[in-house]
Each structure stands twice: as C-alpha cells, then as structure tokens.
Design a protein around this motif. Sequence first.
Motif, PDB file in Angstrom:
ATOM      1  N   ALA A 189      26.616   4.600  69.322  1.00  0.00           N
ATOM      2  CA  ALA A 189      25.897   4.120  70.504  1.00  0.00           C
ATOM      3  C   ALA A 189      25.942   5.125  71.643  1.00  0.00           C
ATOM      4  O   ALA A 189      24.982   5.259  72.416  1.00  0.00           O
ATOM      5  CB  ALA A 189      26.475   2.772  70.943  1.00  0.00           C
ATOM      6  N   GLU A 190      27.061   5.843  71.770  1.00  0.00           N
ATOM      7  CA  GLU A 190      27.190   6.811  72.870  1.00  0.00           C
ATOM      8  C   GLU A 190      26.103   7.899  72.778  1.00  0.00           C
ATOM      9  O   GLU A 190      25.509   8.279  73.800  1.00  0.00           O
ATOM     10  CB  GLU A 190      28.575   7.475  72.831  1.00  0.00           C
ATOM     11  CG  GLU A 190      29.734   6.546  73.135  1.00  0.00           C
ATOM     12  CD  GLU A 190      30.140   5.700  71.927  1.00  0.00           C
ATOM     13  OE1 GLU A 190      29.582   5.940  70.808  1.00  0.00           O
ATOM     14  OE2 GLU A 190      30.966   4.787  72.095  1.00  0.00           O
ATOM     15  N   GLU A 191      25.835   8.397  71.572  1.00  0.00           N
ATOM     16  CA  GLU A 191      24.809   9.430  71.419  1.00  0.00           C
ATOM     17  C   GLU A 191      23.418   8.855  71.660  1.00  0.00           C
ATOM     18  O   GLU A 191      22.550   9.517  72.243  1.00  0.00           O
ATOM     19  CB  GLU A 191      24.885  10.044  70.016  1.00  0.00           C
ATOM     20  CG  GLU A 191      26.056  10.986  69.800  1.00  0.00           C
ATOM     21  CD  GLU A 191      25.980  11.705  68.461  1.00  0.00           C
ATOM     22  OE1 GLU A 191      24.888  12.244  68.131  1.00  0.00           O
ATOM     23  OE2 GLU A 191      26.979  11.719  67.726  1.00  0.00           O
ATOM     24  N   ALA A 192      23.199   7.624  71.209  1.00  0.00           N
ATOM     25  CA  ALA A 192      21.908   6.981  71.443  1.00  0.00           C
ATOM     26  C   ALA A 192      21.672   6.808  72.941  1.00  0.00           C
ATOM     27  O   ALA A 192      20.582   7.080  73.457  1.00  0.00           O
ATOM     28  CB  ALA A 192      21.857   5.631  70.734  1.00  0.00           C
ATOM     29  N   ASN A 193      22.706   6.366  73.661  1.00  0.00           N
ATOM     30  CA  ASN A 193      22.579   6.186  75.106  1.00  0.00           C
ATOM     31  C   ASN A 193      22.307   7.517  75.804  1.00  0.00           C
ATOM     32  O   ASN A 193      21.530   7.598  76.763  1.00  0.00           O
ATOM     33  CB  ASN A 193      23.853   5.558  75.683  1.00  0.00           C
ATOM     34  CG  ASN A 193      23.992   4.086  75.300  1.00  0.00           C
ATOM     35  OD1 ASN A 193      23.029   3.471  74.841  1.00  0.00           O
ATOM     36  ND2 ASN A 193      25.195   3.536  75.461  1.00  0.00           N
ATOM     37  N   GLU A 240      13.362   1.924  66.477  1.00  0.00           N
ATOM     38  CA  GLU A 240      13.529   2.511  67.807  1.00  0.00           C
ATOM     39  C   GLU A 240      14.968   2.345  68.298  1.00  0.00           C
ATOM     40  O   GLU A 240      15.651   1.380  67.960  1.00  0.00           O
ATOM     41  CB  GLU A 240      12.572   1.839  68.796  1.00  0.00           C
ATOM     42  CG  GLU A 240      12.385   2.607  70.082  1.00  0.00           C
ATOM     43  CD  GLU A 240      11.301   1.986  70.952  1.00  0.00           C
ATOM     44  OE1 GLU A 240      11.618   0.990  71.666  1.00  0.00           O
ATOM     45  OE2 GLU A 240      10.148   2.457  70.913  1.00  0.00           O
ATOM     46  N   ILE A 241      15.427   3.327  69.066  1.00  0.00           N
ATOM     47  CA  ILE A 241      16.767   3.261  69.659  1.00  0.00           C
ATOM     48  C   ILE A 241      16.906   2.019  70.543  1.00  0.00           C
ATOM     49  O   ILE A 241      15.970   1.624  71.239  1.00  0.00           O
ATOM     50  CB  ILE A 241      17.031   4.526  70.515  1.00  0.00           C
ATOM     51  CG1 ILE A 241      17.214   5.753  69.615  1.00  0.00           C
ATOM     52  CG2 ILE A 241      18.257   4.355  71.395  1.00  0.00           C
ATOM     53  CD1 ILE A 241      17.382   7.031  70.383  1.00  0.00           C
ATOM     54  N   VAL A 242      18.088   1.416  70.494  1.00  0.00           N
ATOM     55  CA  VAL A 242      18.429   0.282  71.375  1.00  0.00           C
ATOM     56  C   VAL A 242      19.668   0.670  72.175  1.00  0.00           C
ATOM     57  O   VAL A 242      20.651   1.162  71.611  1.00  0.00           O
ATOM     58  CB  VAL A 242      18.694  -1.000  70.564  1.00  0.00           C
ATOM     59  CG1 VAL A 242      19.119  -2.141  71.503  1.00  0.00           C
ATOM     60  CG2 VAL A 242      17.461  -1.389  69.752  1.00  0.00           C
ATOM     61  N   ARG A 243      19.608   0.465  73.487  1.00  0.00           N
ATOM     62  CA  ARG A 243      20.738   0.832  74.347  1.00  0.00           C
ATOM     63  C   ARG A 243      22.001   0.078  73.930  1.00  0.00           C
ATOM     64  O   ARG A 243      21.957  -1.110  73.601  1.00  0.00           O
ATOM     65  CB  ARG A 243      20.399   0.532  75.822  1.00  0.00           C
ATOM     66  CG  ARG A 243      21.508   0.953  76.802  1.00  0.00           C
ATOM     67  CD  ARG A 243      21.136   0.673  78.232  1.00  0.00           C
ATOM     68  NE  ARG A 243      20.165   1.627  78.743  1.00  0.00           N
ATOM     69  CZ  ARG A 243      20.453   2.858  79.168  1.00  0.00           C
ATOM     70  NH1 ARG A 243      21.702   3.292  79.097  1.00  0.00           N
ATOM     71  NH2 ARG A 243      19.515   3.643  79.641  1.00  0.00           N
ATOM     72  N   ASP A 244      23.127   0.799  73.935  1.00  0.00           N
ATOM     73  CA  ASP A 244      24.459   0.268  73.636  1.00  0.00           C
ATOM     74  C   ASP A 244      24.630  -0.194  72.190  1.00  0.00           C
ATOM     75  O   ASP A 244      25.542  -0.960  71.881  1.00  0.00           O
ATOM     76  CB  ASP A 244      24.821  -0.892  74.585  1.00  0.00           C
ATOM     77  CG  ASP A 244      24.870  -0.450  76.035  1.00  0.00           C
ATOM     78  OD1 ASP A 244      25.252   0.711  76.277  1.00  0.00           O
ATOM     79  OD2 ASP A 244      24.500  -1.258  76.912  1.00  0.00           O
ATOM     80  N   GLU A 245      23.727   0.254  71.301  1.00  0.00           N
ATOM     81  CA  GLU A 245      23.851  -0.097  69.888  1.00  0.00           C
ATOM     82  C   GLU A 245      23.871   1.166  69.034  1.00  0.00           C
ATOM     83  O   GLU A 245      23.211   2.171  69.359  1.00  0.00           O
ATOM     84  CB  GLU A 245      22.685  -0.984  69.428  1.00  0.00           C
ATOM     85  CG  GLU A 245      22.712  -2.384  69.990  1.00  0.00           C
ATOM     86  CD  GLU A 245      21.628  -3.267  69.384  1.00  0.00           C
ATOM     87  OE1 GLU A 245      21.000  -2.823  68.376  1.00  0.00           O
ATOM     88  OE2 GLU A 245      21.416  -4.382  69.894  1.00  0.00           O
ATOM     89  N   ASP A 246      24.669   1.088  67.927  1.00  0.00           N
ATOM     90  CA  ASP A 246      24.639   2.205  66.977  1.00  0.00           C
ATOM     91  C   ASP A 246      23.224   2.328  66.415  1.00  0.00           C
ATOM     92  O   ASP A 246      22.481   1.338  66.303  1.00  0.00           O
ATOM     93  CB  ASP A 246      25.627   1.956  65.835  1.00  0.00           C
ATOM     94  CG  ASP A 246      27.081   2.005  66.313  1.00  0.00           C
ATOM     95  OD1 ASP A 246      27.320   2.570  67.407  1.00  0.00           O
ATOM     96  OD2 ASP A 246      27.947   1.470  65.600  1.00  0.00           O
ATOM     97  N   PHE A 247      22.865   3.547  66.063  1.00  0.00           N
ATOM     98  CA  PHE A 247      21.501   3.834  65.597  1.00  0.00           C
ATOM     99  C   PHE A 247      21.579   4.507  64.231  1.00  0.00           C
ATOM    100  O   PHE A 247      22.427   5.378  64.005  1.00  0.00           O
ATOM    101  CB  PHE A 247      20.804   4.750  66.609  1.00  0.00           C
ATOM    102  CG  PHE A 247      19.442   5.236  66.192  1.00  0.00           C
ATOM    103  CD1 PHE A 247      18.411   4.346  65.921  1.00  0.00           C
ATOM    104  CD2 PHE A 247      19.181   6.609  66.061  1.00  0.00           C
ATOM    105  CE1 PHE A 247      17.148   4.804  65.548  1.00  0.00           C
ATOM    106  CE2 PHE A 247      17.929   7.077  65.680  1.00  0.00           C
ATOM    107  CZ  PHE A 247      16.911   6.163  65.427  1.00  0.00           C
TER     108      PHE A 247
END
Length: 496
Positions: free
Chosen positions: A21-25, A96-103
């Motif tokens: 999630a950190e990288e997605a954010n 699509e990416i979701v904030r605060d979630e693993d991707f």
Amino acid sequence: MEYNVEEISPVKRKITVEVPAEEANAAISAAIALYRMQADVKGFRKGKVPSTVVESKFRKQIYGEATTDLINYQINEIMSGLAMQPMSRIDVDAREIVRDEDFSYAIEFEVAPTLDLPEYKGLPVEEADVFVSDEEVAEVESRILANNAEVKVIEDVRPPKDGEVASVSFGAYQGDQIVEGIQAENFDLVLGENQALPEFEDMLKTMTTGESGETDVTFPADFINEKLAGQTVTMKAKLHAIKERITPEMSDSVAQKAGFKDVETMRNGIRESYSSQRKQMNKAAAQSNLLNTIIDQITEFPLPPAMVEDRIDRLIKDLEYKLDRQGKGFQSLGKSPEELRSDFRGEAESTVKAEIFLLAVAAEESLDITPEEIESTLGQLAMQSRQPLHELKKYYEDNNLIVPLKDRLLCDKASELIYDAAEVTLVAAPTEGKKAAEKAPAKKADAATADGPQFASKAEAVEWAVANLGIKESTAKGYSLAKLQERADKFTEQEA
C-alpha cells in the motif's frame, strides 16, 4: 514490490507483481503533485490548490495515470533485473490503484525460446564465383549506343517495321467515349520491343504514313488500370511518320557521353559493376544457405506466435506497397486476407527462426551495437530516404523502433561472424553459354512441327509465349488460346 515469474510455455512468460500500500500511495501522491502544478481551480492560484481539492476534482484522471505510471516504471525495473527482452506486446491485467490498499497485477508476454545452439563455426559452404560474360558487357554497350542513336524520318511511303519508330496519335474508345489516360498525340513508339499490345502494333504495321486505322484490343486481366483489366476497347490511331534509329559505332566520344574516359575504361567499369553486385548477391545466397543448414539442425524450435504474426503483417504491408505502386489493390490477386496470411506464414516463420537464432549467437559471442553504429545506420537511412537525420531519429525514437533496429544490426553482425569463420569454397558460376545450351533442346522440341507447337491448355500456351516470344506473362494471359496458337504458328514459320 515483489514479483513471481511463471513459465506458461517455452515462449511465454507471466509475471505476477505484488505492490504494498505504501508504494501505491506514493504513486498516487506523485500524480497529485503533477496535477497541482497544472490545475486551474477557481478561487486558488495555480500551484497553490490543496492536494485534497485536486484529488477530489481530478480523481479519475489521477488514479488512472498513477496506475499506468507505476506499472510502466515497475515493468522496466523488472525487465532490467531479469535481463529479459519481450518479443511481443506486453499484456497487462490490472485493476485501478486504491488508496491505502495493497495493489497487485499480472503481465504476460512472449520471449525468444532458449536454444541448444549447434556448431556454427568452421562449417563448409559453397559460394558461386563471379562470372561476367562478354555478352553481358556487349548488352550494356548496345544500350549505351541505343541511347546515343539519332532518329531520322524515312521518306518512303510504306508500313513501318520492327525496330523502327512509328510517330502516332492514338486513343482508346469504348463506344463513342475516349478512355481517359489511354491517348496521346505524336507519340514515338518503337515497334517490336513490346512497348504496346501486339494487336495495336500489328495494326500499325499495316498502315502507311498519313493513314488512320482502328482495331479492337483486350487489356490483360492484370492490367495496371483495374477498371480496364480484361476489357475490350477500340484503338484508333493515325500514323504521322516512320523514323529509323541510326546507331553510332562505339567510340571514345560515345563512352565519354556515358561518363567514362574512353571505351576501355567503360568496358572495365561495366565489368567491375557487374562483378561487385554479383559478389554481394553470391555471398548473400551462400550466407542464407549456410544459415538454413545450421537452423535445420535445431530440432526443438518453438516460435513466439505474436512475432510470426507481426512478420506476416510486415510482408503483407510490403505487398500492399508494391501493388499500390502498380496502381493495384489486394483484390487484383483474387485472394482473401486469410489466404494471403497463409501464403506468407512459411516465409514469416523462416524469418523469425533466423532472427532468434542469430540473436542467440550474438548473445553467446557477447556482440553489441554501439550508439555510434546506431547513429551511422540512421544516417545512411536518412540519406537513402532523403529525410533530415533529426526527423528520422525522432520518428524511430517516438515509435520505439530503436530496439528493433539494434536487433537487426546484431543479427547482421552474428551472420558475418558465422560466415567469416566458415570454410568457404568458390565454385564455378554457370555461364550464359551453358544456360543457352540447356534451353536449346526444349525450343527445338517446341518447334518440331511445321504448324508450330500444339497447346493442350491456355496455361501451356502462356508459358511457351513468355519463353519464346519474349512477352510479359500478364500480356500473354490477355490473349485467347486461339490467338496464342496463331502467334506460335507464325513464330515457327519465321524460324523455319
């Protein structure tokens, strides 16, 4: 980021990627920062819009771009780490990416198969030696003399003969309407050199200066103008004058007009030009034979399907270009798109095999292409296409063509390495005299009867006409079987 590589087949890979999630954010934040710099929101100065406002207003675009940018960045990172070169488009399966979630996402692509390379150095190969006959040099001399011939009007009132120039005005008619593009005034036509359909030339040979005439002519089925292909028109013509070409004797002055110092220099130049071209052709043929011999030893050679389809696309594109230059389309071939692709599949597979093998050799030998070699090749291509180098270079970069260009140059290097290491034996080239001797018995057999050869089919008649009358296949196909039989009988009578 963590990823796992799965081998779907010898030529297909699937990579599953897990992104915390950190990288997605971080990807989302980077996209927001870019939008903040450009966003124009009422009530805020440009560049001062709060991130929350920007994210709310442009959420769809931001999250879409963040997803794409993250995947593209990671694909490049993964490929570099694996030292893997996709041989096809990379298919991406991602939400699509979701904030605060693993991707997570997956990619699939084709790769070159791993080959067990056979021995490719020190192999025997035969290359045809260069042979330039005196007849070939004389033929070029004849063309030079013909280009320097003077044209003189013949005062005698008589029909024109083969080798003479008929000055005519003509037009093709369908009913009372003239056919656009098939007309000319005071046109000089050299008779007997297949510059016009035989029926038209035959009519001109019955006319005398000042006379007019007409005859029906059927255009070949593959005539350059598809609207007229296979159509019958009435050719009307008036013979204005008959001219003869007075060919000069070969001399230093004639050679100088052709750009040479003297006759001897000209003949040496002709021979050297033939030799240079023939040497390249003979070497290329020998290289191709050697390469095919080596590749045939590879028993397991799976091919990337997308790569084969891409080569078929290129071959069809090349065919389309050639047809377009002839004023034709695919419909003139009488084949469906599926039939065309089937026709090209064997050639495409052979091309792909050669490329994969040569790239494997390049890797084995640690061959590489320098930026200077890329620049030099682009410079040559720019000169050939008469384009500014910077424009051509930008085109190659914008369309991701640099890597394919580099692969092509690597293949050329590998091919040269293999041939340089081969045991090349020069073998005698077939002479024109031998070729003529081989053809002579067939011609004699064709003309065995006083009435000329008797054809069982039109295809047989067309083949005979092309070989013995020197006319194009497309022209011969435009004649009826009866007309071809008539011309064969006339030819036999003249030969007798």
